[in-house]
Write a protein that holds these residues in place. Structure first.
Motif, PDB file in Angstrom:
ATOM      1  N   LYS A 262      55.697  83.525  11.773  1.00 38.71           N
ATOM      2  CA  LYS A 262      55.861  84.199  13.057  1.00 38.71           C
ATOM      3  C   LYS A 262      57.189  83.876  13.750  1.00 38.71           C
ATOM      4  CE  LYS A 262      50.917  84.529  14.131  1.00 38.71           C
ATOM      5  NZ  LYS A 262      49.841  84.082  15.058  1.00 38.71           N
ATOM      6  N   LYS A 263      57.691  82.653  13.560  1.00 35.68           N
ATOM      7  CA  LYS A 263      58.867  82.220  14.306  1.00 35.68           C
ATOM      8  C   LYS A 263      60.088  82.105  13.394  1.00 35.68           C
ATOM      9  CE  LYS A 263      56.088  79.575  17.635  1.00 35.68           C
ATOM     10  NZ  LYS A 263      55.885  78.256  18.271  1.00 35.68           N
ATOM     11  N   LYS A 264      61.124  82.857  13.724  1.00 36.16           N
ATOM     12  CA  LYS A 264      62.326  82.864  12.893  1.00 36.16           C
ATOM     13  C   LYS A 264      63.050  81.523  12.935  1.00 36.16           C
ATOM     14  CE  LYS A 264      63.221  87.826  13.166  1.00 36.16           C
ATOM     15  NZ  LYS A 264      64.200  88.885  13.550  1.00 36.16           N
ATOM     16  N   LYS A 265      63.033  80.852  14.082  1.00 28.99           N
ATOM     17  CA  LYS A 265      63.761  79.588  14.226  1.00 28.99           C
ATOM     18  C   LYS A 265      62.892  78.365  13.918  1.00 28.99           C
ATOM     19  CE  LYS A 265      67.076  81.326  17.628  1.00 28.99           C
ATOM     20  NZ  LYS A 265      67.684  81.103  18.975  1.00 28.99           N
ATOM     21  N   TYR A 266      61.712  78.618  13.381  1.00 31.29           N
ATOM     22  CA  TYR A 266      60.797  77.505  13.073  1.00 31.29           C
ATOM     23  C   TYR A 266      61.380  76.616  11.971  1.00 31.29           C
ATOM     24  CZ  TYR A 266      56.685  75.059  11.245  1.00 31.29           C
ATOM     25  OH  TYR A 266      55.796  74.107  10.804  1.00 31.29           O
ATOM     26  N   LYS A 267      61.373  75.314  12.199  1.00 32.68           N
ATOM     27  CA  LYS A 267      61.841  74.353  11.193  1.00 32.68           C
ATOM     28  C   LYS A 267      60.682  73.631  10.525  1.00 32.68           C
ATOM     29  CE  LYS A 267      66.386  73.473  13.211  1.00 32.68           C
ATOM     30  NZ  LYS A 267      67.319  72.422  13.734  1.00 32.68           N
TER      31      LYS A 267
END
Length: 545
Positions: A262-267
């Protein structure tokens, strides 16, 4: 108490380990979810299903993946029929009719193995609308005896609780040959922290990865919730072979698949670290036997009045010349196996709960009638001493276990001064509920560091629920705030081996195998705890006349 009981006279080609998971189970509890447990039955040569073992009970879960596995022989030439039954555990009772039935599956071991070692089927005897399923996996056991000790910690894990941090725990999964995973270990829960350090644990390499260190392990990190709906924090994958020679700690990103999607910037959702990893080769039980370790076998028999008057046919001590009662059959079945590991075949035999001819009620008297020598020659000698006592003492009470346990513990303490030389096994035959449970727990906890195993065989149809507390397979036995350092008790109800109320030759063999199934592992746990290595086998000498 998962047992390994051959139910046939055929020679097994190998052993297999069986794991069970269920999905979408019925919810039988009103204010919470079901607490499921799986029971495995194996059909014997008389086409009767016999219980092989039970998994742990998982609190508040309709989708359990049981950690406790079953081990059984694989016989290529036989149709090995299996029956899995799932129950919602409602109390501490060992009787299954005290719990809610959730469904069953009948299949064969060959069916599982020929489907890539895994089957997923609907549970029978459940509402069609529910669509409960059971997944069973089976894999050949690697004979390796290695032990793996691992210590994990988490760093910067995601915060999952509204008014706190997270209550994280780990579930470790082994990869199967088909790429699927089964749970093999669960850590403790650490409350209100994002940087947990879990206790190190030791697990057999066979259970962890089937002794294949190149297999992937899946580590799932969850935030514990009291209603059983644990929140996934993240997952990482570890291959032990790649890290066993590295410097620690070693870090792995903890990834939550839904967040990553869901989150593009998720690490990541934090890190899981291995802070300790040790792989130790272990000797087998047979290595200690070949090295000269003696097994010292002691018998304790219940002479309380609840057994019934020996002259009456309904008595468990029914005494008729030429006819063996249930106590005699149980003693003979187990004793004849034990005596083969004792070179002098001299066995202490004691009774408890009787009024002696001098009027004293004793919980620690010698069956042979001598005041200072409890030894009987061979199991036949024990049987003769038992018959002599039945004819000379009055059945009385109460059912006190602690005196005999403490008696044998004193002998084990002497053996403990020279670890590895001998190991004590106490066989207790009893018909009822323990009267001195507090003292018995204390005696067992005190003896848990000694070279001692206690086998309790329940005779008759009493409710033996309290015995499962002593047979602490799932969590350590506690007494006065202290925990047993290892599990030394095995309980088996004799009634499960009766065929139409009688004892057959086959059921006697099966009784002995189940009763003695945990002894090798208990011996090894004592030896590991005391860092004892087996002696080399005595050199073979050829004598010529």
């Amino acid at each position: 108490m998962a047992a390994s009981i051959p139910l046939s006279t055929a020679v097994p080609a190998s052993e297999v380990t069986i794991n069970v998971a269920c999905r979408n189970l019925m919810d039988k509890d009103v204010f919470s979810k079901s607490d499921p447990m799986a029971v495995l039955y194996v059909q014997d040569i008389n086409q009767r299903y016999r219980e092989l073992g039970r998994t742990e009970s998982i609190k508040d879960s309709l989708n359990p993946s049981f950690v406790k596995s079953f081990v059984m022989p694989y016989l290529f030439e036989e149709c090995q029929r299996l029956r899995f039954e799932i129950y919602d555990v409602d109390s501490a009772s060992a009787k299954l009719d005290r719990h809610d039935f959730l469904g069953r599956l009948d299949c064969t071991l060959a069916e599982i193995l020929t489907n890539g070692g895994k089957i997923e089927k609907p549970l029978e005897a459940t509402p069609k609308s529910k669509k409960s399923t059971i997944t069973v996996t089976a894999e050949e056991v690697n004979p390796c005896n290695d032990l793996v000790t691992i210590e994990f910690r988490g760093k910067h894990l995601d915060k999952k609780d509204l008014f706190g941090k997270s209550d994280p725990f780990l579930v470790i999964h082994r990869m199967n040959a088909d790429g699927s995973y089964v749970a093999v270990h669960k850590t403790e829960i650490i409350k209100n922290t994002l940087n947990p350090s879990w206790k190190k644990f030791t697990i057999s390499a066979k259970k962890l990865c089937n002794a294949d260190y190149t297999r992937s392990l899946k580590i799932e990190c969850y935030d514990w919730d009291s209603d059983g709906s644990h929140d996934l924090i993240g997952i990482c994958y570890i291959v032990l072979q790649e890290h066993r020679h590295q410097n620690f700690p070693v870090s792995f990103e903890c990834i939550n698949p839904k967040k990553k999607e869901k989150k593009k910037k998720y690490k990541n959702s934090g890190e899981i670290q291995i802070t300790k990893l040790e792989i130790l080769e272990q000797p087998s039980y047979l290595d200690f036997i070949r090295g000269g370790m003696q097994v010292n076998f002691t018998v304790g028999i219940d002479f309380t009045a609840s057994n019934g008057e020996p002259r009456r046919a309904n008595s468990l001590h029914y005494n008729v010349p030429g006819q063996e009662n249930l106590y005699m059959k149980a003693l003979k079945a187990v004793g004849e196996v034990c005596q083969e590991y004792d070179t002098d075949k001299m066995f202490p035999a004691l009774g408890f709960g009787a009024r002696l001819p001098n009027g004293v009620v004793s919980h620690e008297f010698y069956l042979n009638g001598t005041p200072d020598n409890p030894y009987c020659s061979t199991v036949d000698g024990v049987l003769n001493a038992y018959l002599m006592s039945i004819n000379s003492v009055q059945l009385y009470g109460p059912t006190n276990f602690a005196p005999i346990i403490n008696h044998v513990a004193r002998f084990a303490a002497t053996s403990h001064q020279n670890p590895g030389s001998s190991y004590c096994v106490l066989l207790m035959l009893t018909d009822g509920v323990i009267s001195d449970m507090v003292q018995t727990k204390e005696a067992i906890v005190n003896a848990s560091y000694l070279p001692l195993s206690i086998i309790i065989v329940g005779i008759g149809n009493a409710d033996f629920a309290a015995m499962d507390v002593l047979d602490a397979d799932d969590e350590p036995l506690l007494s006065r705030g202290r925990a047993a350092v290892r599990d030394i008790v095995q309980f088996v109800p004799f009634s499960k081996f009766l065929v139409n109320g009688a004892v057959t030759t086959l059921s006697s063999v099966q009784l002995a195998k189940e009763v003695l199934a945990e002894i090798p592992d208990q011996v090894l746990s004592y030896m590991r705890m005391n860092h004892v290595k087996p002696n080399p086998p005595p050199s073979y000498q050829s004598y010529q006349q």
